[in-house]
Each structure stands twice: as structure tokens, then as C-alpha cells.
Design a protein around this motif. Structure first.
Motif, PDB file in Angstrom:
ATOM      1  N   ASP A  80      -7.218   1.710  -6.253  1.00 56.00           N
ATOM      2  CA  ASP A  80      -8.014   0.569  -5.805  1.00 56.00           C
ATOM      3  C   ASP A  80      -7.221  -0.318  -4.853  1.00 56.00           C
ATOM      4  O   ASP A  80      -7.759  -0.790  -3.837  1.00 56.00           O
ATOM      5  CB  ASP A  80      -8.473  -0.260  -7.008  1.00 56.00           C
ATOM      6  CG  ASP A  80      -9.526   0.448  -7.850  1.00 56.00           C
ATOM      7  OD1 ASP A  80     -10.034   1.497  -7.405  1.00 56.00           O
ATOM      8  OD2 ASP A  80      -9.834  -0.043  -8.952  1.00 56.00           O
ATOM      9  N   ALA A  81      -5.946  -0.540  -5.167  1.00 61.70           N
ATOM     10  CA  ALA A  81      -5.115  -1.400  -4.314  1.00 61.70           C
ATOM     11  C   ALA A  81      -4.962  -0.810  -2.918  1.00 61.70           C
ATOM     12  O   ALA A  81      -5.088  -1.517  -1.909  1.00 61.70           O
ATOM     13  CB  ALA A  81      -3.744  -1.600  -4.957  1.00 61.70           C
ATOM     14  N   VAL A  82      -4.702   0.496  -2.849  1.00 62.96           N
ATOM     15  CA  VAL A  82      -4.526   1.140  -1.542  1.00 62.96           C
ATOM     16  C   VAL A  82      -5.823   1.085  -0.743  1.00 62.96           C
ATOM     17  O   VAL A  82      -5.814   0.761   0.452  1.00 62.96           O
ATOM     18  CB  VAL A  82      -4.061   2.600  -1.719  1.00 62.96           C
ATOM     19  CG1 VAL A  82      -4.004   3.309  -0.364  1.00 62.96           C
ATOM     20  CG2 VAL A  82      -2.681   2.649  -2.375  1.00 62.96           C
ATOM     21  N   ALA A 127       0.830  -1.209   0.000  1.00 63.51           N
ATOM     22  CA  ALA A 127       0.000   0.000   0.000  1.00 63.51           C
ATOM     23  C   ALA A 127       0.861   1.255   0.000  1.00 63.51           C
ATOM     24  O   ALA A 127       0.556   2.235  -0.690  1.00 63.51           O
ATOM     25  CB  ALA A 127      -0.941  -0.004   1.207  1.00 63.51           C
ATOM     26  N   ASN A 128       1.936   1.252   0.770  1.00 61.03           N
ATOM     27  CA  ASN A 128       2.826   2.413   0.817  1.00 61.03           C
ATOM     28  C   ASN A 128       3.535   2.640  -0.512  1.00 61.03           C
ATOM     29  O   ASN A 128       3.640   3.772  -0.989  1.00 61.03           O
ATOM     30  CB  ASN A 128       3.852   2.242   1.941  1.00 61.03           C
ATOM     31  CG  ASN A 128       3.332   2.718   3.280  1.00 61.03           C
ATOM     32  OD1 ASN A 128       3.455   3.880   3.635  1.00 61.03           O
ATOM     33  ND2 ASN A 128       2.746   1.797   4.030  1.00 61.03           N
ATOM     34  N   ASP A 129       4.033   1.574  -1.121  1.00 64.54           N
ATOM     35  CA  ASP A 129       4.665   1.717  -2.431  1.00 64.54           C
ATOM     36  C   ASP A 129       3.650   2.202  -3.467  1.00 64.54           C
ATOM     37  O   ASP A 129       3.959   3.052  -4.306  1.00 64.54           O
ATOM     38  CB  ASP A 129       5.262   0.381  -2.884  1.00 64.54           C
ATOM     39  CG  ASP A 129       6.608   0.097  -2.237  1.00 64.54           C
ATOM     40  OD1 ASP A 129       7.115   0.966  -1.504  1.00 64.54           O
ATOM     41  OD2 ASP A 129       7.154  -0.997  -2.465  1.00 64.54           O
ATOM     42  N   SER A 130       2.442   1.659  -3.403  1.00 64.63           N
ATOM     43  CA  SER A 130       1.395   2.072  -4.337  1.00 64.63           C
ATOM     44  C   SER A 130       1.043   3.544  -4.133  1.00 64.63           C
ATOM     45  O   SER A 130       0.829   4.281  -5.102  1.00 64.63           O
ATOM     46  CB  SER A 130       0.147   1.208  -4.148  1.00 64.63           C
ATOM     47  OG  SER A 130       0.411  -0.143  -4.462  1.00 64.63           O
ATOM     48  N   MET A 131       1.005   3.977  -2.885  1.00 67.04           N
ATOM     49  CA  MET A 131       0.695   5.377  -2.599  1.00 67.04           C
ATOM     50  C   MET A 131       1.792   6.287  -3.095  1.00 67.04           C
ATOM     51  O   MET A 131       1.530   7.382  -3.613  1.00 67.04           O
ATOM     52  CB  MET A 131       0.491   5.552  -1.087  1.00 67.04           C
ATOM     53  CG  MET A 131      -0.132   6.881  -0.703  1.00 67.04           C
ATOM     54  SD  MET A 131      -1.875   6.997  -1.193  1.00 67.04           S
ATOM     55  CE  MET A 131      -1.918   8.685  -1.829  1.00 67.04           C
ATOM     56  N   TYR A 132       3.032   5.858  -2.969  1.00 67.92           N
ATOM     57  CA  TYR A 132       4.165   6.651  -3.466  1.00 67.92           C
ATOM     58  C   TYR A 132       4.048   6.847  -4.971  1.00 67.92           C
ATOM     59  O   TYR A 132       4.191   7.971  -5.484  1.00 67.92           O
ATOM     60  CB  TYR A 132       5.474   5.946  -3.117  1.00 67.92           C
ATOM     61  CG  TYR A 132       6.702   6.631  -3.680  1.00 67.92           C
ATOM     62  CD1 TYR A 132       7.370   7.607  -2.946  1.00 67.92           C
ATOM     63  CD2 TYR A 132       7.189   6.304  -4.939  1.00 67.92           C
ATOM     64  CE1 TYR A 132       8.497   8.242  -3.462  1.00 67.92           C
ATOM     65  CE2 TYR A 132       8.309   6.937  -5.464  1.00 67.92           C
ATOM     66  CZ  TYR A 132       8.962   7.896  -4.714  1.00 67.92           C
ATOM     67  OH  TYR A 132      10.069   8.522  -5.242  1.00 67.92           O
ATOM     68  N   ARG A 159     -14.786   0.840  -1.583  1.00 66.59           N
ATOM     69  CA  ARG A 159     -14.415  -0.578  -1.697  1.00 66.59           C
ATOM     70  C   ARG A 159     -15.643  -1.442  -1.976  1.00 66.59           C
ATOM     71  O   ARG A 159     -15.647  -2.283  -2.887  1.00 66.59           O
ATOM     72  CB  ARG A 159     -13.726  -1.025  -0.406  1.00 66.59           C
ATOM     73  CG  ARG A 159     -13.024  -2.394  -0.470  1.00 66.59           C
ATOM     74  CD  ARG A 159     -13.932  -3.570  -0.239  1.00 66.59           C
ATOM     75  NE  ARG A 159     -14.672  -3.523   1.000  1.00 66.59           N
ATOM     76  CZ  ARG A 159     -14.246  -4.043   2.152  1.00 66.59           C
ATOM     77  NH1 ARG A 159     -13.079  -4.633   2.213  1.00 66.59           N
ATOM     78  NH2 ARG A 159     -15.002  -3.970   3.239  1.00 66.59           N
ATOM     79  N   ASP A 160     -16.712  -1.234  -1.190  1.00 67.20           N
ATOM     80  CA  ASP A 160     -17.886  -2.107  -1.267  1.00 67.20           C
ATOM     81  C   ASP A 160     -18.737  -1.874  -2.517  1.00 67.20           C
ATOM     82  O   ASP A 160     -19.283  -2.823  -3.075  1.00 67.20           O
ATOM     83  CB  ASP A 160     -18.758  -1.914  -0.027  1.00 67.20           C
ATOM     84  CG  ASP A 160     -18.081  -2.408   1.242  1.00 67.20           C
ATOM     85  OD1 ASP A 160     -17.066  -3.118   1.124  1.00 67.20           O
ATOM     86  OD2 ASP A 160     -18.560  -2.064   2.340  1.00 67.20           O
ATOM     87  N   LYS A 161     -18.841  -0.617  -2.928  1.00 71.26           N
ATOM     88  CA  LYS A 161     -19.812  -0.276  -3.966  1.00 71.26           C
ATOM     89  C   LYS A 161     -19.207   0.020  -5.334  1.00 71.26           C
ATOM     90  O   LYS A 161     -19.936   0.093  -6.331  1.00 71.26           O
ATOM     91  CB  LYS A 161     -20.641   0.931  -3.516  1.00 71.26           C
ATOM     92  CG  LYS A 161     -21.436   0.686  -2.243  1.00 71.26           C
ATOM     93  CD  LYS A 161     -22.226   1.919  -1.828  1.00 71.26           C
ATOM     94  CE  LYS A 161     -22.958   1.690  -0.510  1.00 71.26           C
ATOM     95  NZ  LYS A 161     -23.977   0.629  -0.617  1.00 71.26           N
ATOM     96  N   MET A 162     -17.864   0.193  -5.381  1.00 70.30           N
ATOM     97  CA  MET A 162     -17.266   0.583  -6.653  1.00 70.30           C
ATOM     98  C   MET A 162     -16.055  -0.249  -7.056  1.00 70.30           C
ATOM     99  O   MET A 162     -15.678  -0.254  -8.224  1.00 70.30           O
ATOM    100  CB  MET A 162     -16.871   2.069  -6.605  1.00 70.30           C
ATOM    101  CG  MET A 162     -18.051   2.992  -6.338  1.00 70.30           C
ATOM    102  SD  MET A 162     -17.585   4.741  -6.218  1.00 70.30           S
ATOM    103  CE  MET A 162     -17.113   5.076  -7.907  1.00 70.30           C
TER     104      MET A 162
END
Length: 259
Positions: A71-73, A35-40, A134-137
Motif C-alpha cells: 500500500d505504501a509503495v 518507496a524504494n526501501d519498502s519495495m526492497y 489506490r482509489d478503490k482499495m
């Protein structure tokens, strides 16, 4: 006196439980590290002036990259911070496991330490929106956001808000690490790392964006298409002019005058 946070694992757990603690912690860390790498990467790509350098038809790939990283984060954070599945390794289940399985003589100190960490309740409004996304999209496609504008407007989260959730999750995770800590991003993505000069801007995504800027057509109009540039330059806003010269110097070209 050594704080409970800095005590060795062997002081908190017996050998068998220490091994299980390490496995649970490593599993949660791997997801948060992702998540941190994806956010970076999301931060770097989202900050790039796409509208300035590339027309919409040349931004399809990177728009998909942004969406996939977002989406991953969201998936990782919502699961780690809000999942109620007792079989999942989340902040809540790991806290409960630590308290239940630590040595009796340190249990009161462990409880006090864990109670002082941030909790999902302190991020409830943001987490509610993230969970809705997350739940709806992402995990499912709910019809209500498609047809109801207020619902759709509620299911939005800014990059700054998502970064805040990541930082809060990191703070909780660090508090669950007894003894030695763990880095939350890949080394090359660490904000305080000083990159060698030969790597230009350092990380792979930074160098990738350098290449995109360097090979964009507009970047070279001042030298190669002066007539086109004469018509385009006056249309650039103050911020676009600033960005244009920033990226010119970043890829080794001189700034251009706009006055």
C-alpha cells in the motif's frame, strides 16, 4: 562540454531559487526513498517460502507487513506520477517549476533534458491499475471491486510490475537531480553493497528472515524428529526441496539428501 545534468545548481538557479529547488527535491526524494526501501523489504519477504516453513496461523503478522508495504509503495508512486494537484510536489509540478525558475540562458537545454526523461504516459496501463488500487482499495473502499469479478481482476499488480514502476520513477527522479545525485535506497539495502561476513546476509530484513527460518520447526526435523521427517520429506516438491536445502545452508545447517 559539461552536460546540463552535471551542471552545478548555481549555474541553473539564482541563490533563492536554488534553495527552493533543494527543498522541493528533498521532499520528493524522501518519499521515493521510502518507496524504494519498502519495495526492497517487500521483495525479500515475498520471496521467502512461507508455505514451506510456517502454517497459515503463523503468517498473519508477515501477511500484514506485505500488505502495508504494498500500500505504501502504491500510494507514493501514484501520487508522484499521476497527481494533478498543482500544490503537490510531483514529477510533473517539479519539472514545470524547474523550467519556469531556471536561468534563461540554460532554459532550452533544461527543457530538452527533461523532455527526454520517461513519462507517466509510457507506463499508462500499469499506472491505470495502480491508480485503481489506490482509489478503490487503499484510500477508499469501492463497492464495485467487491461485487464485480472483472473489476476486481483488473485491480491487481504483480511484484515485477510494481518493481518496474519503482525503477521508472527512480529514473525520472535521477533526471531531475542536477549536480550531485541522491541514493534511492538506504545504504544497507543497496543491491551492490558487499556486507561484512559477520552480518551473515547483511541487511536487517535478511537477518530477520534467517532467524525465522532457523527457528522454524520443520528446519530441524531431519535431526530432531526423524520419524516425522520421513513422512514429510517425500511430500515436498522439487522446488520445495531446493528451497529447504537453500535455507538449511543459509542458517549453517548441512543439506539433507532426498534420494
Amino acid at each position: 562540454m559539461t552536460s546540463i545534468r552535471d551542471r552545478q545548481i548555481s549555474e541553473l538557479f539564482d541563490e533563492e531559487r536554488a534553495e527552493e529547488y533543494g527543498k522541493r527535491l528533498d521532499g520528493l526524494w524522501e518519499r521515493l526513498h521510502r518507496a524504494n526501501d519498502s519495495m526492497y523489504v517487500f521483495d525479500r519477504v515475498d520471496e521467502f517460502p512461507w508455505d514451506l516453513f510456517f502454517p497459515p496461523m503463523d503468517r498473519i503478522f508477515m501477511s500484514r507487513v506485505l500488505r502495508n508495504f504494498l500500500d505504501a509503495v502504491v500510494l507514493i508512486l501514484v501520487d508522484a506520477l499521476t497527481s494533478k494537484d498543482p500544490k503537490s510536489v510531483t514529477f510533473k509540478t517539479l519539472k514545470r517549476w524547474i523550467v519556469t525558475n531556471c536561468r534563461c540562458e540554460v532554459r532550452s537545454d533544461v527543457k530538452a533534458h527533461l523532455a527526454a526523461l520517461p513519462t507517466p504516459g509510457q507506463m499508462s496501463e500499469l499506472l491505470d491499475r495502480a491508480r485503481g488500487i489506490r482509489d478503490k482499495m487503499v484510500a477508499h473502499l469501492d463497492k464495485k471491486p467487491l461485487v464485480d469479478a472483472p473489476t476486481r481482476a483488473h485491480l491487481r499488480i504483480t511484484r515485477k510490475e510494481l518493481r518496474y514502476l519503482v525503477d521508472q520513477a527512480n529514473q525520472i527522479f535521477v533526471g531531475l537531480c542536477f549536480g550531485d545525485g541522491k541514493g534511492m535506497t538506504s545504504l544497507w539495502y543497496h543491491p551492490e553493497l558487499e556486507h561484512p561476513s559477520q552480518t551473515r546476509r547483511g541487511s536487517d530484513i535478511e537477518r530477520f528472515l534467517d532467524l525465522l527460518a532457523e527457528h522454524s520447526q520443520l528446519m530441524h526435523w531431519p535431526e530432531e524428529h526423524k520419524e516425522l521427517w520421513a513422512g514429510r520429506a517425500p511430500t515436498l516438491t522439487k522446488e520445495e526441496r531446493k528451497q529447504f536445502n537453500y535455507w538449511r545452508t543459509r542458517v549453517g545447517l548441512p543439506e539433507v539428501p532426498f534420494e
